[in-house]
Design an enzyme around this catalytic site. Structure first.
Site, PDB file in Angstrom:
ATOM      1  CG  HIS A 211       3.831  11.232  17.530  1.00 42.49           C
ATOM      2  ND1 HIS A 211       4.915  10.817  18.611  1.00 42.49           N
ATOM      3  CD2 HIS A 211       4.393  11.114  16.399  1.00 42.49           C
ATOM      4  CE1 HIS A 211       5.918  10.547  17.589  1.00 42.49           C
ATOM      5  NE2 HIS A 211       5.842  10.647  16.544  1.00 42.49           N
ATOM      6  NE  ARG A 318       5.360  11.893  11.981  1.00 39.53           N
ATOM      7  CZ  ARG A 318       5.579  13.067  11.853  1.00 39.53           C
ATOM      8  NH1 ARG A 318       4.672  13.731  10.961  1.00 39.53           N
ATOM      9  NH2 ARG A 318       6.628  13.737  12.345  1.00 39.53           N
ATOM     10  NE  ARG A 355       8.117   7.274  10.319  1.00 38.74           N
ATOM     11  CZ  ARG A 355       7.942   8.275  11.230  1.00 38.74           C
ATOM     12  NH1 ARG A 355       9.051   9.117  11.380  1.00 38.74           N
ATOM     13  NH2 ARG A 355       6.708   8.556  11.812  1.00 38.74           N
ATOM     14  CD  GLU A 454      13.541   9.077  13.748  1.00 37.34           C
ATOM     15  OE1 GLU A 454      12.392   9.540  14.336  1.00 37.34           O
ATOM     16  OE2 GLU A 454      13.348   7.751  13.595  1.00 37.34           O
ATOM     17  CG  ASN A 477       9.946  15.825  15.708  1.00 34.35           C
ATOM     18  OD1 ASN A 477      10.656  17.212  15.381  1.00 34.35           O
ATOM     19  ND2 ASN A 477       9.157  15.289  15.023  1.00 34.35           N
ATOM     20  CG  ASP A 478      11.877  10.349  18.019  1.00 33.15           C
ATOM     21  OD1 ASP A 478      11.435  10.390  18.905  1.00 33.15           O
ATOM     22  OD2 ASP A 478      11.309   9.949  17.134  1.00 33.15           O
ATOM     23  NE  ARG A 488       8.417  13.332  19.563  1.00 30.18           N
ATOM     24  CZ  ARG A 488       8.179  12.785  18.291  1.00 30.18           C
ATOM     25  NH1 ARG A 488       9.303  11.691  17.968  1.00 30.18           N
ATOM     26  NH2 ARG A 488       7.433  13.097  17.364  1.00 30.18           N
ATOM     27  CB  CYS A 525      11.577  14.466   7.589  1.00 33.11           C
ATOM     28  SG  CYS A 525      12.056  13.256   8.688  1.00 33.11           S
TER      29      CYS A 525
END
Ligand code: PEP
Ligand code: MG
Length: 587
Positions: A211, A318, A355, A454, A477-478, A488, A525
């Protein structure tokens, strides 16, 4: 002496400036720049803090003179003498004044910076006794910092960037660009830096889609993470070059290297202004397929940058960043409603996908009541799991989003959901939140409800997901993290974090295909959406909605404008089905 430190490239571009080094141990010290008229008051804060500690030690000395040698051995008194001497040391005092006056650092930052400078001098000493005095110096600095916590600074807001990289001059004026070299930065630290002056940054830890890296990309400044011991190798105020394209930091560069990177920096600026011309061009492929390029944002005010970059909506807000940096005080319904409304109004009628809270793992809330420090935080109580465990908190957020939806087109997006039971629980809590607003007679708008894909389990349960949800958004990403079992944010396994793994691509391809078959909206996304290396592949797989950091929109748009989507279909299928998609993609 010139040397290079290698890490992972996360945000493109070149930054050249003086290093501001923050170590891991003092992450709780606030860093911000003061205005020139606050130099006097900041020096005064340090002086008051130091004097208070001197008095404290003198009081201690008096107390121990009344004690016998058993309770207060002679060494203790000698140690207090050393502390008093260090507190009155001219090099400490003058150094702190220098950082406040010449660099405009706030008092705490100036003190820790000077502490690092002096610590290095102690490290270099031959005499073991003197070398060990470093620990005493650290202790007195800690005492001053602790005392100063109770003396608020007159400055509460970081000041705006004073000079840009183009203004680089190899002089020692206050306006020299600064680059941050840190052991680690939390997402909350990064938010603070959003308003600050840094022209680039490097961290010892972190992976490509940690992040911290994601927020760095949103700041649109060159960044390198996972540079191992960078914060130990670089000294305060060293000249450094950050090459965000190759993931390298060059320390103390020679004149020739500086000239070379100065040239690269100008080339990148030219490329940027060339891309800027595409801002008002519609994203349509050569064969006439319309593509939606949306923005990922972290805070309501990011909407301005999203519009400026030509985004046609927000594909991922986010919301968790609204919850960070409040010391555990969660924003209430009204505060959240105002924040969502600001983002919606900022987008001037374009759709906004909000989200729900996705905290946990590497996005902790600074809330001691919620303990995320479990053995495997990425597999623990995060995202929707936490929201379902705290239904009051979740319903508060949903009510705020529903109320904000009265002001524009809003989609509600659920993170990290995998089970049918979670889906049903989530939807019934949303219904409950609606009913609460009805009972209160508060107006609200309608929303489409979507789920993030995800977790591989979700990508393999598409029929269930599409039965309940209006749209899906693929969080690559996840999805990569959980498909490949790679943390990650862990730089030691970053080489195995592979968006091109056939298993990942198959899950992405199948999700897009199933949504299209059922005529449901689907977007990507995760960071893959903003990586131009994947634009043609995703277009070929049928994706028509990409959400990314505003800074990446124009480069992706350029790829879209050059692509013939129908011709890419067979090729994309072949890439996904190949044994080595990375090679097929490059070939
Ligand atoms: C993702 O996982 O791809 C995503 C977009 O969510 P985040 O990066 O915030 O976890
Ligand atoms: Mg995610």
């Amino acid at each position: 002496m010139t040397f290079a430190v290698h890490g992972i490239a996360v945000a493109r571009g070149i930054a050249i400036g003086r290093a501001v080094v923050t170590g891991s141990g003092r992450a709780d010290v606030v860093h911000y720049f003061i205005q020139p008229d606050q130099i006097g008051p900041e020096i005064e804060r340090i002086r008051v803090g130091r004097n208070a500690v001197v008095e404290e030690i003198q009081r201690l000395q008096q107390t121990i003179t009344t004690m016998g040698p058993k309770e207060a051995p002679h060494e203790l008194s000698a140690l207090l003498d050393v502390h008093l001497m260090l507190l009155q040391d001219e090099e400490l005092i003058e150094g702190v004044k220098h950082w406040i006056t010449d660099r405009l650092y706030n008092a705490e930052w100036a003190l820790t910076t000077q502490l690092e400078v002096l610590s290095r001098q102690f490290d270099d000493m031959e005499d073991e006794y003197l070398r060990e005095r470093k620990a005493d110096l650290e202790q007195v600095a800690e005492r001053i910092l602790r005392y100063m916590k109770g003396i608020p600074s007159p400055v509460t807001q970081p000041v705006a960037r004073r000079k840009t990289q183009q203004d680089l001059l190899l002089d020692d004026s206050v306006d020299v660009p600064l680059v941050l070299v840190a052991h680690d930065l939390s997402p909350a630290d990064m938010l603070q830096f959003k308003q600050s002056v840094f022209a680039g940054f490097v961290t010892d830890v972190g992976g490509k889609t940690s992040h911290t890296a994601i927020v760095a990309r949103s700041l649109d400044i060159p960044a390198v993470v996972g540079a191992r011991s960078a914060s130990n190798l670089v000294r305060q105020d060293d000249w450094v070059i950050i090459d965000g394209d190759t993931g390298v930091m060059i320390v103390d560069p020679s004149a020739i290297i500086l000239a070379e990177y100065g040239f690269k920096q100008r080339q990148a600026e030219l490329e940027r202004s060339r891309l800027n011309r595409l801002r008002h061009t519609a994203a349509v492929t050569l064969d006439g397929q319309k593509v939606e390029l949306l923005a990922n944002i972290e805070l309501p005010d990011d909407a301005v940058g999203a519009l400026k970059a030509g985004a046609v909506g927000v594909g991922l807000f986010r919301s968790e960043f609204l919850f960070m940096g409040h010391g555990g005080d969660m924003p209430d319904e009204e505060a959240q409603y105002q924040a969502y409304k600001r983002a919606i109004e900022g987008m001037q009628g374009l759709p906004v996908t909000i989200r729900t809270l996705d905290v946990g793992a590497d996005k902790p809330l600074d809330d001691s009541r919620r303990d995320f420090a479990h053995l495997n935080p990425a597999l623990g109580l995060r995202a929707i799991r936490l929201s379902l465990a705290e239904p009051d908190m979740f319903r508060t957020q949903v009510r705020a989003i529903l109320r904000a939806a009265a002001h524009g087109k809003v989609n509600l997006l659920i993170p990290m959901i995998a089970h049918a039971t979670e889906i049903r629980q989530t939807l019934s809590l949303i219904d409950f939140a609606r009913a609460e607003l009805d009972n209160r007679g508060v107006p609200y708008g309608s929303v489409e409800i979507g789920a993030m894909i995800e977790i591989p389990a979700a990508a393999l349960s598409l029929r269930t997901f599409l039965k309940y949800f209006d749209f899906l958004s693929i969080g690559t990403n996840d999805l990569i993290q959980y498909t490949l079992a790679i943390d990650r944010s862990d730089e030691s396994v970053a080489h195995l974090y592979d968006p091109c793994h056939p298993a990942v691509l198959r899950l992405v391809a199948d999700t897009i295909a199933e949504c299209r078959r059922q005529n449901k909206g689907v977007s990507v996304c995760g960071e893959m959406a903003g990586d131009t290396q994947f634009t043609r592949l995703l277009l070929g797989l049928g994706l028509r909605s990409f959400s990314m950091h505003p800074a990446q929109i124009l480069a992706v748009k350029q790829e879209v404008l050059r692509a013939d989507a129908s011709r890419l279909e067979t090729w994309a299928r072949e890439v996904v089905d190949s044994e080595d998609p990375a090679q097929a993609l490059a070939g």
